[in-house]
Enzyme design. Structure first.
Site, short mmCIF file in Angstrom:
data_model
loop_
_atom_site.label_atom_id
_atom_site.label_comp_id
_atom_site.label_asym_id
_atom_site.label_seq_id
_atom_site.Cartn_x
_atom_site.Cartn_y
_atom_site.Cartn_z
N ALA A 112 0.74 -1.27 0.18
CA ALA A 112 -0.10 -0.10 -0.01
C ALA A 112 0.98 1.25 0.03
O ALA A 112 1.14 1.93 0.75
CB ALA A 112 -0.98 0.03 1.16
N ALA A 113 1.37 1.51 -1.14
CA ALA A 113 2.95 2.34 -1.19
C ALA A 113 2.72 4.00 -1.32
O ALA A 113 3.45 4.56 -0.93
CB ALA A 113 3.57 1.89 -2.33
N ALA A 114 1.51 4.23 -1.73
CA ALA A 114 1.26 5.71 -1.67
C ALA A 114 1.41 6.45 -0.46
O ALA A 114 0.87 6.02 0.55
CB ALA A 114 0.05 6.08 -2.62
N LYS A 118 7.99 5.49 2.06
CA LYS A 118 8.61 4.29 2.54
C LYS A 118 9.04 3.50 1.41
O LYS A 118 9.99 2.91 1.18
CB LYS A 118 7.69 3.36 3.36
CG LYS A 118 7.31 3.99 4.62
CD LYS A 118 6.07 3.11 5.44
CE LYS A 118 5.64 3.98 6.61
NZ LYS A 118 4.75 5.23 6.55
N GLU A 136 -0.29 0.47 -5.47
CA GLU A 136 -1.45 1.31 -4.87
C GLU A 136 -2.68 1.38 -5.77
O GLU A 136 -2.59 1.47 -7.17
CB GLU A 136 -0.78 2.70 -4.89
CG GLU A 136 -1.91 3.57 -4.32
CD GLU A 136 -2.79 3.33 -3.02
OE1 GLU A 136 -3.74 3.30 -3.12
OE2 GLU A 136 -1.64 3.23 -1.97
N ASP A 181 2.15 -1.00 5.20
CA ASP A 181 1.99 0.23 5.86
C ASP A 181 0.39 0.33 5.70
O ASP A 181 -0.07 0.92 4.93
CB ASP A 181 2.79 1.55 5.30
CG ASP A 181 2.47 2.50 6.38
OD1 ASP A 181 2.62 2.56 7.57
OD2 ASP A 181 2.01 3.64 5.66
N CYS A 234 0.11 4.28 11.74
CA CYS A 234 0.43 5.33 12.32
C CYS A 234 -0.80 5.58 13.39
O CYS A 234 -1.07 6.71 13.43
CB CYS A 234 0.56 6.65 11.31
SG CYS A 234 -0.96 6.75 10.14
#
Length: 451
Positions: A112-114, A118, A136, A181, A234
Site C-alpha cells: 500500500a505504497a502511496a 517508504k 497502490e 503500511d 500510524c
C-alpha cells in the site's frame, strides 16, 4: 511562511481521551498533552543528489533524515521538485533501522505504497539491486506514487495498480520482503492532521482493524517461505497493531526481535510484538512497526533477462554510459532495465511501469519521459536555470535562451535535473508535465525557505 509552532486548536476526541487514559495509565497525561503540541516537520535527503544543509538537526535513526526549524513552502523550492529530498514524517524513518536488520531482497513489495515515502526509503536501502514493486490500487494516490518514484530516479522500481488479493492470486510466494503500511485510524497524526481528529471514532478503529484483517492473509500469501513481513501503522491502539498477532500466527508467521537504541525513545512491546513511537517520547509523530517471518525455506529461482526490442531505442544515448542497459519496448513506451527481471514479471497485474521509463515514439516523433530527467548521470544536453528562471519554468513558462541544435534539452538547477525543453526554431517549448506545474503565484521577492 508559517512556522510550525502553533498549538492545535481542535480538541482531542473525548472518547479517545477516555480510551487512552484506560490503556496508558500514568503515562496517559503526558502523552495526551504532547498530542496538543506542535507537530515536528522533517525531510529525508536523497543520498545521490546534491542537497545538504549542515545547520539542520539530524534524525537519529536515519542518516539522511533532517528536522526543520519551520515548515517552508516546498512548492517554491526547486530542490523539492528535483527529488533532492522527500518530505517524510520523522518517526516513520525508523524503517531504516528495521530493514538494516534484515537480508537484502531480490524482490520486495510495498503493498500500500502511496504516496511513496517508504518506497523511496526502501529503494535507497536496496541501492539499485533487486526489484521493488510499489503497489497502490486507488487511482489518484497511484498517480502521486508514480510521480514520486520517477522523481527519486532509481532503475529498480516497478509500480502496479491493483488490490492485494489480485496480486496474491497472480504472483503468490514471490516476495522476499513485503511492507504493509496498513490503512489505519491515524491517531498518530493528530498533531499534523485536523481531519484525523475530526473523523476519529471507535467505529473507525473497528473498521480499520477489519480492513487490516482482510489484507493480511493476501499479504502473507505474497511472501516466500522464510521471507519477512514489515507491518506498520500510524496509530496507537492495540486492535490495529499487535491485535493481529493471533491471525499472523495462524498464517504461519512468527515475530522477529528487533533492536533499537534506547536513545531513540521508541517503546518496545512485549514478546517481540514491535515498537511504538509516542509524541513527546520520540521526536516525531505516532508510529508502530513490527517484523514477522514466514515459516519454511525458499528455494532460489532464476531471474530472467528482459527481452531486447528489435527496434533501435531513440533515447539510449541519454543513458549513463557506465551502466549496461537493456532497452525494451513495452506497453507503448520505451524502458531501460539494468538487471534481470523476476521470471514472473509479465504476470504482475496492473503493471504501470518498470525500470526507467525513457519515453515514447509517437507519429514519427520521439518524446522523452520525465523519469529520464531524474536519473543520476543522464547524458542529455543540459540547460542550467538560475534562481530567477527556475520557478517560471516549473510554472510552465519557457525561458529565453539562445536556441540549440538538439531537439530535447534537459533543464536543470544547481546540477539537479528538473524536466525537458523542446527546441522549436528560435525558441524553446516547455515540456514540464502539466500536472506537476506550480499553480500558485510566485512572490516577487523570495527569501531563503530554510532560514
Amino acid at each position: 511562511m508559517k512556522p510550525s509552532s502553533s498549538v492545535r486548536t481542535e480538541p482531542l476526541p473525548p472518547d479517545f481521551i477516555e480510551a487512552c487514559t484506560k490503556a496508558w495509565g500514568a503515562e496517559a497525561e503526558p502523552r495526551l498533552l504532547a498530542l496538543n503540541q506542535p507537530a515536528v516537520s522533517s525531510i529525508r535527503l536523497h543520498p545521490q543528489k546534491r542537497f545538504s544543509h549542515s545547520t539542520l538537526e539530524k534524525v537519529p535513526w536515519h542518516p539522511e533524515g533532517r528536522y526543520l526549524v519551520q515548515r517552508p513552502v516546498f512548492t517554491l523550492d526547486p530542490a523539492f521538485h528535483a527529488g533532492a529530498y522527500y518530505v517524510q514524517e520523522a518517526s516513520s524513518m525508523v524503517l531504516w533501522e528495521v530493514i538494516n536488520q534484515l537480508p537484502k531482497p531480490k524482490f520486495a513489495i510495498d503493498l500500500a505504497a502511496a504516496p511513496g515515502g517508504k518506497s523511496t526509503l526502501l529503494l535507497d536501502w536496496m541501492q539499485e539491486k533487486g526489484w521493488l514493486l510499489a503497489n497502490e490500487p486507488i487511482p489518484n494516490r497511484a498517480l502521486a506514487l508514480q510521480d514520486n518514484l520517477k522523481k527519486w530516479g532509481y532503475s529498480n522500481s516497478m509500480q502496479s495498480r491493483v488490490y492485494p488479493e489480485q496480486l496474491a492470486i497472480a504472483i503468490p510466494e514471490s516476495a522476499d520482503l513485503l511492507l504493509l503500511d496498513a490503512p489505519c485510524s491515524g491517531e498518530g497524526m493528530f498533531r499534523k492532521d485536523a481531519f484525523a481528529r475530526q473523523q476519529w471514532s471507535f467505529h473507525l478503529r473497528t473498521q480499520c482493524a477489519k480492513t487490516q484483517t482482510s489484507i493480511l492473509p493476501d499479504a502473507v500469501k505474497l511472501i516466500k517461505p522464510g521471507g519477512h513481513l514489515i507491518y506498520s501503522t500510524c496509530t496507537f491502539n492495540e486492535h490495529e497493531n499487535l491485535g493481529h498477532a493471533d491471525l499472523l500466527f495462524s498464517l504461519g508467521m512468527r515475530p522477529v526481535q528487533l533492536n533499537l537504541s534506547e536513545d531513540f525513545g521508541f517503546k518496545q512491546l512485549p514478546n517481540s510484538m514491535g515498537w511504538i513511537a509516542y509524541p513527546g517520547e520520540v521526536k516525531g509523530e505516532g508510529f508502530y512497526v513490527a517484523v514477522w517471518k514466514k515459516e519454511g525455506t525458499w528455494v532460489e529461482e532464476e531471474m530472467e533477462v528482459a527481452p531486447k526490442s528489435a527496434n533501435s531505442c531513440p533515447f539510449s544515448a541519454y543513458l549513463p554510459e557506465h551502466v549496461q542497459w537493456n532497452c525494451m519496448e513495452w506497453n507503448s513506451a520505451w524502458y531501460a532495465i539494468r538487471q534481470p527481471l523476476p521470471s514472473f514479471w509479465s504476470r504482475i497485474p496492473g503493471l504501470q511501469f518498470l525500470g526507467i521509463c525513457l519515453g515514447k515514439s509517437e507519429k514519427g516523433r520521439s518524446i522523452p519521459d520525465a523519469h529520464l530527467a531524474f536519473i543520476s548521470g543522464c547524458s542529455a544536453p543540459r540547460l542550467s536555470l538560475d534562481e530567477v528562471q527556475v520557478l517560471p519554468y516549473l510554472k510552465g513558462l519557457a525561458p529565453v535562451f539562445k536556441p540549440q541544435s538538439e531537439p530535447w534539452i534537459l533543464a536543470e538547477f544547481n546540477g539537479l535535473g528538473l524536466g525537458w525543453l523542446k527546441t522549436a526554431g528560435n525558441r524553446f517549448n516547455n515540456a514540464y508535465p502539466q500536472p506537476w506545474r506550480i499553480r500558485m503565484d510566485i512572490p516577487a521577492k523570495l527569501s531563503n525557505p530554510w532560514l
